[in-house]
Scaffold this motif. Structure first.
Motif, short mmCIF file in Angstrom:
data_model
loop_
_atom_site.label_atom_id
_atom_site.label_comp_id
_atom_site.label_asym_id
_atom_site.label_seq_id
_atom_site.Cartn_x
_atom_site.Cartn_y
_atom_site.Cartn_z
N MET A 165 37.65 13.17 10.92
CA MET A 165 36.92 11.98 11.35
C MET A 165 37.30 10.79 10.48
N LYS A 166 37.61 9.66 11.14
CA LYS A 166 38.03 8.47 10.41
C LYS A 166 36.86 7.85 9.66
N GLU A 167 37.08 7.54 8.38
CA GLU A 167 36.03 6.94 7.57
C GLU A 167 35.80 5.50 8.01
N ASN A 168 34.53 5.14 8.17
CA ASN A 168 34.18 3.79 8.57
C ASN A 168 34.17 2.90 7.34
N LYS A 169 35.11 1.97 7.30
CA LYS A 169 35.23 1.09 6.16
C LYS A 169 34.22 -0.05 6.25
N SER A 170 33.77 -0.48 5.10
CA SER A 170 32.89 -1.65 5.01
C SER A 170 33.66 -2.75 4.30
N LEU A 171 33.77 -3.91 4.92
CA LEU A 171 34.62 -4.99 4.43
C LEU A 171 33.79 -6.02 3.66
N HIS A 172 34.12 -6.21 2.39
CA HIS A 172 33.44 -7.20 1.55
C HIS A 172 34.49 -8.13 0.96
N SER A 173 34.27 -9.42 1.05
CA SER A 173 35.20 -10.37 0.46
C SER A 173 34.56 -11.09 -0.72
N ILE A 174 35.34 -11.21 -1.77
CA ILE A 174 34.89 -11.82 -3.02
C ILE A 174 35.44 -13.25 -3.07
N CYS A 175 34.60 -14.18 -3.46
CA CYS A 175 34.98 -15.59 -3.44
C CYS A 175 35.60 -16.01 -4.77
N ARG A 176 36.72 -16.68 -4.66
CA ARG A 176 37.41 -17.15 -5.86
C ARG A 176 36.51 -18.03 -6.72
N TRP A 177 35.68 -18.87 -6.07
CA TRP A 177 34.90 -19.86 -6.80
C TRP A 177 33.74 -19.26 -7.59
N THR A 178 33.45 -17.99 -7.37
CA THR A 178 32.40 -17.33 -8.16
C THR A 178 32.80 -17.25 -9.63
N PHE A 179 34.09 -17.14 -9.88
CA PHE A 179 34.59 -16.91 -11.23
C PHE A 179 34.93 -18.25 -11.88
N ASN A 180 33.91 -18.86 -12.46
CA ASN A 180 34.08 -20.17 -13.08
C ASN A 180 33.48 -20.14 -14.48
N ALA A 181 33.89 -21.11 -15.29
CA ALA A 181 33.47 -21.12 -16.70
C ALA A 181 32.00 -21.49 -16.88
N GLY A 182 31.42 -22.21 -15.94
CA GLY A 182 30.03 -22.62 -16.05
C GLY A 182 29.73 -23.75 -15.11
N LYS A 183 28.45 -24.01 -14.88
CA LYS A 183 28.07 -25.02 -13.91
C LYS A 183 28.13 -26.44 -14.48
N GLY A 184 27.78 -26.60 -15.73
CA GLY A 184 27.67 -27.94 -16.30
C GLY A 184 26.37 -28.60 -15.90
N GLY A 185 26.28 -29.91 -16.11
CA GLY A 185 25.03 -30.61 -15.80
C GLY A 185 23.96 -30.26 -16.81
N PHE A 186 22.89 -29.64 -16.33
CA PHE A 186 21.78 -29.29 -17.21
C PHE A 186 21.95 -27.94 -17.89
N VAL A 187 23.04 -27.25 -17.57
CA VAL A 187 23.34 -25.96 -18.20
C VAL A 187 24.78 -26.00 -18.70
N PRO A 188 25.16 -25.11 -19.59
CA PRO A 188 26.51 -25.18 -20.18
C PRO A 188 27.62 -25.07 -19.15
N ASP A 189 28.72 -25.77 -19.41
CA ASP A 189 29.88 -25.65 -18.54
C ASP A 189 30.95 -24.76 -19.15
N ASP A 190 30.62 -24.08 -20.25
CA ASP A 190 31.60 -23.24 -20.94
C ASP A 190 31.01 -21.89 -21.36
N MET A 191 30.06 -21.38 -20.57
CA MET A 191 29.45 -20.09 -20.90
C MET A 191 30.47 -18.94 -20.84
N ARG A 192 31.47 -19.11 -19.97
CA ARG A 192 32.46 -18.04 -19.77
C ARG A 192 33.86 -18.62 -20.01
N PRO A 193 34.23 -18.84 -21.25
CA PRO A 193 35.50 -19.51 -21.54
C PRO A 193 36.72 -18.78 -21.00
N LYS A 194 36.63 -17.45 -20.87
CA LYS A 194 37.77 -16.71 -20.32
C LYS A 194 37.99 -17.03 -18.84
#
Length: 379
Positions: free
Chosen positions: A1-30
Motif C-alpha cells: 500500500m502506497k504511503e500517503n505523504k503529507s506536504l509541509h512547506s517551510i518559509c524562508r522568511w521565518t529564519f531571520n535574525a530578529g524583528k527589530g522595533g520594540f524587540v531586538p533585531d539581533d537575537m539570532r545572529p547566526k
C-alpha cells in the motif's frame, strides 16, 4: 500500500535574525542574512528540521523574489533543493519591498509597469532555473502566491475603484504570461485586511473568490489551478472564521495552497486575535485546526501546507528551529485526530440537536491531538 505523504512547506522568511522595533533585531545572529542565505537555510531544514519529523512528511520551501532568490542565486538554490530532497513549493513576488504605492494596482503607471515586470521575472525563474526542484507529481507543482501587501491605500477616494481595475488587468496579464510558458503553476491570492497599508484590496477569502470570478468573466482566465492562499492568522485578525473560509474555498474549487499559523486567541493560552497585528505564531493544537484538517481531508486536498510563521522575538536559534518543528507536528496531530474522529456519531448528535454531546466528541479529539503531538515530539 502506497504511503500517503503529507506536504509541509517551510518559509524562508521565518529564519531571520530578529524583528527589530520594540524587540531586538539581533537575537539570532547566526540567522543574519550575511550568515544564513537561502542555500544555508535549505541545508538547515534538511539537517535540523527534517530528521525530527515523521517519515510520511515531504518538505518544500517558500521564497520571495528578489530578496530570497533571484537570477544570481537561483542556480545554487535549485541544486541545494535537489540535493536535500526538498521541493519548490511556492514562490511569490516580494514587490512590496520595492513598489509600496499599490504595486500592480498602482495609480502611478511607471510603478505599475515595473511591478508587472517583477512578477514576470518571478514566474520565469520558477519555470527556468528552479524547474528541476519541482515535485515529480504534477498535482504538487509549485504555487505562485499573489500577496496583497502593497495593494492598498490610506486615503478614501474614488481612485480606489481604478486601483481595483488595475489589479484585475495586471493579474490577468500575469496569468496569461504564465499560460504561454506552460500553464503548469498554481496561482493563489492571499487575502489580508491590512498591513502594509491601513486598508488593502482583497481583504478576505470571499473577496479573492469574487476576484477570480471577475478575471474569468472579464478576461477569460481559466479557473483551473487558480484559488486562494488562506492564511489562518489573517482571518483571525479581523474576527473571521477560517473554518468557514475553508468551506468557501472547497465549495468554489479554490483550495490550492494554505498558510498555517495562528494569532493565538482561540486556544486560551497565547494572546492575539481580532484587532491585533499580524503575530504569526506557528500552528496550534486546537479544535478549529482539527475541523479544518477534517474538511480538507474529505476534499482530498494534498498540496502544500505552508508554515508562514515567525519564531518569537526572544527565541535563540535552537528555540527557533524547535518552533518550526512544533508547528509541523501540531498540524499532523490535528490531522490524525480528525482522521480518527467518529464522524457518523458526531453528525448523529448534531442532527438530533444534542450539541453538548457533539462538543464532547470534539473535545475528545482535541485531547487526542495533544497526545499525538506529545508522542511525535518525544520520538
Amino acid at each position: 500500500m502506497k504511503e500517503n505523504k503529507s506536504l509541509h512547506s517551510i518559509c524562508r522568511w521565518t529564519f531571520n535574525a530578529g524583528k527589530g522595533g520594540f524587540v531586538p533585531d539581533d537575537m539570532r545572529p547566526k540567522w543574519n542574512s550575511k550568515n544564513l542565505n537561502t542555500v544555508d537555510m535549505i541545508k538547515l531544514v534538511r539537517n535540523r528540521v527534517a530528521p525530527r519529523l515523521p517519515g510520511n512528511i515531504e518538505l518544500g520551501i517558500e521564497m520571495h523574489y528578489d530578496n530570497e532568490f533571484d537570477e544570481k542565486t537561483a542556480p545554487e538554490i535549485a541544486d541545494a533543493l535537489v540535493d536535500s530532497k526538498i521541493y519548490l513549493a511556492m514562490v511569490t513576488p516580494g514587490a512590496h519591498r520595492h513598489y509600496a504605492y499599490g504595486g500592480v494596482a498602482s495609480l502611478d503607471p511607471q510603478e505599475r509597469k515595473k511591478a508587472e515586470e517583477f512578477g514576470e521575472r518571478t514566474v520565469n525563474l520558477a519555470y527556468g532555473t528552479l524547474r528541476k526542484a519541482w515535485h515529480p507529481d504534477p498535482s504538487k507543482w509549485p504555487t505562485v502566491v499573489i500577496w496583497n501587501g502593497s495593494f492598498g491605500y490610506d486615503l478614501a477616494s474614488i481612485g480606489i475603484f481604478q486601483m481595483y481595475q488595475n489589479l484585475k488587468e495586471s493579474i490577468a496579464k500575469l496569468c496569461q504570461y504564465e499560460e504561454k510558458l506552460g500553464g503548469n503553476l498554481y496561482f493563489a491570492i492571499e487575502p489580508k485586511p491590512n498591513e502594509g497599508h491601513p486598508a488593502l484590496l482583497i481583504p478576505t477569502v470571499a473577496s479573492a473568490l469574487v476576484f477570480w470570478n471577475k478575471l474569468e468573466e472579464e478576461f477569460k482566465i481559466t479557473r483551473d489551478k487558480k484559488g486562494v492562499n488562506k492564511e489562518f492568522g489573517h482571518s483571525e485578525m479581523i474576527g473571521l472564521d477560517h473554518v468557514y473560509d475553508t468551506i468557501e474555498e472547497i465549495d468554489n474549487h479554490a483550495l490550492v495552497h494554505m498558510h498555517l499559523n495562528s494569532q493565538g486567541y482561540n486556544d486560551g493560552i497565547i494572546l492575539g486575535g481580532p484587532g491585533k497585528y499580524d503575530i504569526d505564531h506557528g500552528t496550534r493544537v486546537n479544535g478549529m485546526n482539527i475541523a479544518i484538517a477534517g474538511l480538507i481531508r474529505e476534499a482530498d486536498f494534498n498540496r502544500w501546507k505552508g508554515h508562514d510563521m515567525q519564531v518569537r522575538p526572544y527565541d535563540n536559534e535552537e528555540q527557533g528551529i524547535d518552533r518550526v518543528i512544533r508547528s509541523v507536528l501540531s498540524w499532523e496531530a490535528c490531522a490524525q485526530a480528525a482522521q480518527e474522529l467518529d464522524k457518523e456519531q458526531l453528525m448523529k448528535y448534531l442532527n438530533n440537536r444534542e450539541t453538548a454531546k457533539a462538543e464532547d466528541i470534539m473535545r475528545e479529539a482535541l485531547t487526542n491531538a495533544q497526545k499525538y503531538f506529545d508522542r511525535m515530539y518525544k520520538e
